[in-house]
Design a protein around this motif. Structure first.
Motif, short mmCIF file in Angstrom:
data_model
loop_
_atom_site.label_atom_id
_atom_site.label_comp_id
_atom_site.label_asym_id
_atom_site.label_seq_id
_atom_site.Cartn_x
_atom_site.Cartn_y
_atom_site.Cartn_z
N HIS A 109 0.85 -1.20 0.00
CA HIS A 109 0.00 0.00 0.00
C HIS A 109 0.88 1.25 0.00
O HIS A 109 0.62 2.21 -0.74
CB HIS A 109 -0.93 -0.03 1.22
CG HIS A 109 -1.88 1.12 1.26
ND1 HIS A 109 -1.91 2.01 2.30
CD2 HIS A 109 -2.82 1.54 0.38
CE1 HIS A 109 -2.84 2.93 2.05
NE2 HIS A 109 -3.39 2.67 0.90
N PHE A 110 1.92 1.25 0.82
CA PHE A 110 2.86 2.37 0.86
C PHE A 110 3.46 2.62 -0.53
O PHE A 110 3.48 3.76 -1.01
CB PHE A 110 3.97 2.09 1.88
CG PHE A 110 5.16 3.00 1.77
CD1 PHE A 110 5.03 4.37 1.93
CD2 PHE A 110 6.42 2.48 1.51
CE1 PHE A 110 6.14 5.22 1.83
CE2 PHE A 110 7.53 3.31 1.42
CZ PHE A 110 7.39 4.68 1.57
N CYS A 111 3.94 1.56 -1.18
CA CYS A 111 4.56 1.72 -2.51
C CYS A 111 3.56 2.27 -3.52
O CYS A 111 3.91 3.13 -4.34
CB CYS A 111 5.13 0.38 -2.99
SG CYS A 111 6.61 -0.10 -2.09
N HIS A 112 2.33 1.80 -3.45
CA HIS A 112 1.29 2.29 -4.37
C HIS A 112 1.04 3.78 -4.16
O HIS A 112 1.04 4.56 -5.13
CB HIS A 112 0.01 1.48 -4.17
CG HIS A 112 -1.16 2.01 -4.93
ND1 HIS A 112 -1.28 1.85 -6.30
CD2 HIS A 112 -2.22 2.74 -4.54
CE1 HIS A 112 -2.39 2.44 -6.70
NE2 HIS A 112 -2.98 2.99 -5.65
N ARG A 116 2.09 6.86 -6.71
CA ARG A 116 1.04 7.74 -7.21
C ARG A 116 1.35 9.21 -6.88
O ARG A 116 1.12 10.10 -7.68
CB ARG A 116 -0.30 7.33 -6.61
CG ARG A 116 -1.48 7.97 -7.31
CD ARG A 116 -2.78 7.38 -6.87
NE ARG A 116 -3.08 7.78 -5.50
CZ ARG A 116 -4.07 7.32 -4.78
NH1 ARG A 116 -4.86 6.40 -5.27
NH2 ARG A 116 -4.27 7.75 -3.57
N SER A 117 1.94 9.43 -5.71
CA SER A 117 2.24 10.79 -5.27
C SER A 117 3.50 11.36 -5.95
O SER A 117 3.51 12.51 -6.37
CB SER A 117 2.44 10.80 -3.75
OG SER A 117 2.96 12.02 -3.30
N GLU A 118 4.53 10.55 -6.03
CA GLU A 118 5.84 11.04 -6.47
C GLU A 118 6.19 10.67 -7.91
O GLU A 118 7.19 11.16 -8.44
CB GLU A 118 6.94 10.53 -5.53
CG GLU A 118 6.74 10.93 -4.08
CD GLU A 118 6.64 12.43 -3.90
OE1 GLU A 118 7.51 13.15 -4.42
OE2 GLU A 118 5.68 12.89 -3.24
N GLY A 119 5.44 9.77 -8.51
CA GLY A 119 5.71 9.37 -9.88
C GLY A 119 6.86 8.38 -10.01
O GLY A 119 7.31 8.09 -11.12
N ILE A 120 7.35 7.87 -8.89
CA ILE A 120 8.46 6.92 -8.86
C ILE A 120 8.28 6.07 -7.60
O ILE A 120 7.80 6.56 -6.59
CB ILE A 120 9.81 7.67 -8.88
CG1 ILE A 120 10.99 6.72 -9.01
CG2 ILE A 120 9.96 8.58 -7.68
CD1 ILE A 120 12.32 7.43 -9.23
N ASN A 121 8.67 4.80 -7.67
CA ASN A 121 8.49 3.96 -6.48
C ASN A 121 9.53 4.32 -5.41
O ASN A 121 10.57 4.90 -5.72
CB ASN A 121 8.49 2.47 -6.85
CG ASN A 121 9.85 1.95 -7.22
OD1 ASN A 121 10.82 2.09 -6.48
ND2 ASN A 121 9.93 1.31 -8.38
N PRO A 122 9.27 4.01 -4.16
CA PRO A 122 10.16 4.44 -3.08
C PRO A 122 11.57 3.87 -3.17
O PRO A 122 12.54 4.54 -2.82
CB PRO A 122 9.46 3.99 -1.79
CG PRO A 122 8.34 3.13 -2.19
CD PRO A 122 8.07 3.34 -3.64
N PHE A 123 11.72 2.66 -3.67
CA PHE A 123 13.06 2.09 -3.82
C PHE A 123 13.86 2.89 -4.84
O PHE A 123 15.01 3.26 -4.60
CB PHE A 123 12.99 0.61 -4.23
CG PHE A 123 14.34 -0.02 -4.38
CD1 PHE A 123 15.07 -0.39 -3.26
CD2 PHE A 123 14.90 -0.21 -5.63
CE1 PHE A 123 16.34 -0.95 -3.39
CE2 PHE A 123 16.16 -0.77 -5.78
CZ PHE A 123 16.88 -1.14 -4.65
N ALA A 124 13.25 3.18 -5.99
CA ALA A 124 13.94 3.97 -7.01
C ALA A 124 14.21 5.38 -6.51
O ALA A 124 15.27 5.96 -6.79
CB ALA A 124 13.10 4.01 -8.29
#
Length: 133
Positions: A109-112, A116-124
């Protein structure tokens, strides 16, 4: 994270604001934002926030949006993402730890929400931040 950092609003100073009447009083707005930030890692119900302001759920939701330009849930989500970004930048915590500390039910859910917010996944996003240091 130090307590003093938790009680400071993480939203940008230019957060959207409507100029119409009917919003929360400055005292209620401060109170509810502080409550949200202190309990950001917990499950927060709009009903609890409304009760803290002695307002009905629907009246509180309208007044909060009028005051901040965001619904209570959108404002909470914005704060959770802002805190997650700080933790990603300044700690070596896993994304699972960060997601739970920021009040997300799980890492997926966090990654989704982050993507959606930042346009990039948190790992990237973490990789980009580390590369730019």
């Amino acid at each position: 994270m130090a307590h003093s950092q938790q009680t400071v609003a993480l939203a940008p100073a230019s957060e959207p604001r409507k100029t119409s009447t009917g919003g929360l009083s400055p005292q209620r707005e401060r109170l509810v934002k502080q409550l949200i930030l202190e309990r950001l890692g917990d499950s927060l119900e709009v009903t609890e926030l409304a009760s803290a302001c002695s307002l009905s759920r629907s009246h509180f939701s309208r007044a909060f949006k009028c005051s901040t330009g965001l619904s209570p849930q959108d404002w909470i989500r914005t704060q959770r993402i802002a805190r997650a970004k700080l933790l990603i930048q300044h700690t070596n915590h896993s994304l699972t730890q960060i997601s739970l500390e920021c009040g997300f039910c799980d890492q997926a859910h966090f990654c989704h929400i982050f993507t959606r917010s930042e346009g990039i996944n948190p790992f990237a996003w973490r990789c980009q931040v580390m590369k730019n240091r």
